[in-house]
Design an enzyme around this catalytic site. Structure first.
Site, PDB file in Angstrom:
ATOM      1  N   GLN A  30       6.090   0.774   3.563  1.00  0.00           N
ATOM      2  CA  GLN A  30       6.406  -0.622   3.853  1.00  0.00           C
ATOM      3  C   GLN A  30       5.261  -1.298   4.586  1.00  0.00           C
ATOM      4  O   GLN A  30       4.302  -0.662   5.030  1.00  0.00           O
ATOM      5  CB  GLN A  30       7.688  -0.688   4.692  1.00  0.00           C
ATOM      6  CG  GLN A  30       7.609   0.097   5.989  1.00  0.00           C
ATOM      7  CD  GLN A  30       8.970   0.268   6.651  1.00  0.00           C
ATOM      8  OE1 GLN A  30       9.193  -0.272   7.730  1.00  0.00           O
ATOM      9  NE2 GLN A  30       9.867   1.019   5.993  1.00  0.00           N
TER      10      GLN A  30
ATOM     11  N   HIS B 206       4.635  -5.133   7.159  1.00  0.00           N
ATOM     12  CA  HIS B 206       5.265  -6.257   7.845  1.00  0.00           C
ATOM     13  C   HIS B 206       4.315  -7.448   7.885  1.00  0.00           C
ATOM     14  O   HIS B 206       3.088  -7.287   7.972  1.00  0.00           O
ATOM     15  CB  HIS B 206       5.642  -5.879   9.286  1.00  0.00           C
ATOM     16  CG  HIS B 206       6.480  -4.649   9.386  1.00  0.00           C
ATOM     17  ND1 HIS B 206       7.698  -4.513   8.763  1.00  0.00           N
ATOM     18  CD2 HIS B 206       6.264  -3.469  10.032  1.00  0.00           C
ATOM     19  CE1 HIS B 206       8.206  -3.314   9.034  1.00  0.00           C
ATOM     20  NE2 HIS B 206       7.342  -2.667   9.790  1.00  0.00           N
TER      21      HIS B 206
ATOM     22  N   GLU C 151       3.697  -3.461  15.557  1.00  0.00           N
ATOM     23  CA  GLU C 151       4.439  -2.415  16.253  1.00  0.00           C
ATOM     24  C   GLU C 151       3.516  -1.275  16.658  1.00  0.00           C
ATOM     25  O   GLU C 151       2.323  -1.279  16.332  1.00  0.00           O
ATOM     26  CB  GLU C 151       5.565  -1.879  15.357  1.00  0.00           C
ATOM     27  CG  GLU C 151       5.071  -1.216  14.082  1.00  0.00           C
ATOM     28  CD  GLU C 151       6.208  -0.899  13.122  1.00  0.00           C
ATOM     29  OE1 GLU C 151       6.348   0.270  12.756  1.00  0.00           O
ATOM     30  OE2 GLU C 151       6.930  -1.838  12.711  1.00  0.00           O
TER      31      GLU C 151
ATOM     32  N   HIS D  77       2.496   1.477   5.867  1.00  0.00           N
ATOM     33  CA  HIS D  77       2.832   2.612   6.732  1.00  0.00           C
ATOM     34  C   HIS D  77       4.208   3.174   6.380  1.00  0.00           C
ATOM     35  O   HIS D  77       5.014   2.517   5.716  1.00  0.00           O
ATOM     36  CB  HIS D  77       2.825   2.185   8.204  1.00  0.00           C
ATOM     37  CG  HIS D  77       3.888   1.171   8.537  1.00  0.00           C
ATOM     38  ND1 HIS D  77       3.727  -0.174   8.299  1.00  0.00           N
ATOM     39  CD2 HIS D  77       5.130   1.301   9.068  1.00  0.00           C
ATOM     40  CE1 HIS D  77       4.812  -0.826   8.692  1.00  0.00           C
ATOM     41  NE2 HIS D  77       5.687   0.057   9.149  1.00  0.00           N
TER      42      HIS D  77
ATOM     43  N   ARG E  92       9.360  -3.588   1.519  1.00  0.00           N
ATOM     44  CA  ARG E  92       9.240  -2.244   0.949  1.00  0.00           C
ATOM     45  C   ARG E  92       8.326  -2.257  -0.265  1.00  0.00           C
ATOM     46  O   ARG E  92       8.443  -3.115  -1.134  1.00  0.00           O
ATOM     47  CB  ARG E  92      10.612  -1.702   0.539  1.00  0.00           C
ATOM     48  CG  ARG E  92      11.551  -1.419   1.682  1.00  0.00           C
ATOM     49  CD  ARG E  92      12.770  -0.618   1.212  1.00  0.00           C
ATOM     50  NE  ARG E  92      13.840  -0.727   2.187  1.00  0.00           N
ATOM     51  CZ  ARG E  92      14.852  -1.583   2.097  1.00  0.00           C
ATOM     52  NH1 ARG E  92      14.936  -2.377   1.041  1.00  0.00           N
ATOM     53  NH2 ARG E  92      15.767  -1.638   3.029  1.00  0.00           N
TER      54      ARG E  92
END
Length: 315
Positions: free
Chosen positions: A94, A96, A114, A171, A191
């Site tokens: 996936q 982001h 993150e 990642h 995804r």
């Protein structure tokens, strides 16, 4: 307010989840597919609840709105989200979006940068971090051909490792890994590949290839980082990352007592191992493995004692 704000986490079922959040931390998980503990969260999809003090029973988002003096933040929403993840199976590959893309395409949601602290990892465990495509055209071709073996970069992991995962990074956590994740308060995931597996209803999960291709950084290679450490008495602090999204550190207390001066703003703590005591304002607060708490803005000097491993974060 001169007392810690302890929080009750929220648990999320995931197709790749398991029982390690119970086995490692003693949590009363809802089922044997529990993949995520949203430990410090004001996100609408799962909010932590205050466990103690004058605001007991309040959701963190409501506390943020009604008592901004406890946080002294310039953010419109509580900007961080702390999770524990049990990857008992491989997570989907996936990516982001950043704040700008998410704001335009996800109804104003924050982007998602993150980072991961590896709490536990089975022998041979790996993560996917980055890819081998050198151009956007090559990225599209490798995804369309499903050439995952040559496309995805795999990195072996062990307990104690740390990974910074900025938005745009392709990642995935691999099977057999438990992480503490500090992230922007976002639940947006695109995804790319999900191993063609099916959910409990026999359906494959949705992929988001167009958006994923839009936001994935190219080229993208994993570069190991080095980290600075400092000591304060029995306390050793490892500084992992500090940027416009968050500061994240590991605090190891190896017995004895250490005086600490609190930050101007609020700070978030997660106890990953050991036990100890936080003393402030003449009061003692027991700290145990699996607890998560916030020290509000303006928190005075305090003392830590015991044997503790904690992750500290703040804006």
């Amino acid at each position: 307010m001169n007392q810690p704000i302890f929080l009750q986490p929220i648990f999320q079922e995931r197709i790749w989840g398991g029982t390690k959040l119970r086995d490692l931390f003693g949590y009363d998980i809802p089922n044997d597919r529990t993949g995520e503990c949203w430990a410090v969260s004001a996100h609408p999809n799962g909010q932590s609840v205050v466990q103690n003090g004058p605001y007991q029973g309040m959701k963190l988002g409501d506390l943020w709105t009604s008592h901004p003096e406890l946080f002294r933040s310039t953010s419109n929403v509580f900007p961080l989200l702390t999770k524990l993840l049990d990857a008992s199976d491989d997570l989907s590959v996936q990516v982001h979006p950043d704040d700008e893309y998410a704001g335009q395409h996800e109804n104003g949601e924050l982007g998602k940068t993150e980072c991961w602290y590896i709490v536990d990892a089975e022998p041979g465990a790996v993560i996917i971090y980055g890819h081998e495509a050198k151009t956007k055209e090559e990225l599209v071709t490798m995804i369309e051909n499903g050439d995952w073996e040559h496309f995805l970069t795999k990195v072996p992991v062990k307990p104690g490792d740390f990974f910074y995962v900025p938005s745009g990074t392709l990642h995935a956590l691999g099977k057999g890994i438990v992480v503490l994740e500090t992230q922007q308060s976002s639940d947006t995931t695109y995804r790319v590949y999900d191993y063609d597996r099916r959910d409990k209803n026999g359906n494959t999960r949705e992929l988001h290839l167009e958006k994923a291709i839009d936001v994935t950084t190219v080229p993208q290679a994993y570069v190991p980082a080095s980290y600075a450490t400092s000591t304060n008495g029995a306390l050793t602090v490892t500084s992992f990352v500090s940027n416009s999204f968050f500061t994240v550190e590991k605090w190891n207390l190896s017995g004895g007592e250490t005086e600490v001066r609190a930050n101007e703003k609020y700070t978030i703590f997660s106890v990953l191992a050991g036990s100890g005591t936080l003393t402030a304002g003449g009061q003692n607060y027991d700290l145990a493995k699996g607890e998560h708490f916030i020290l509000p803005a303006g928190f005075g000097p305090y003392r830590l004692s015991g044997e503790l491993e904690m992750i500290m974060s703040h804006e």
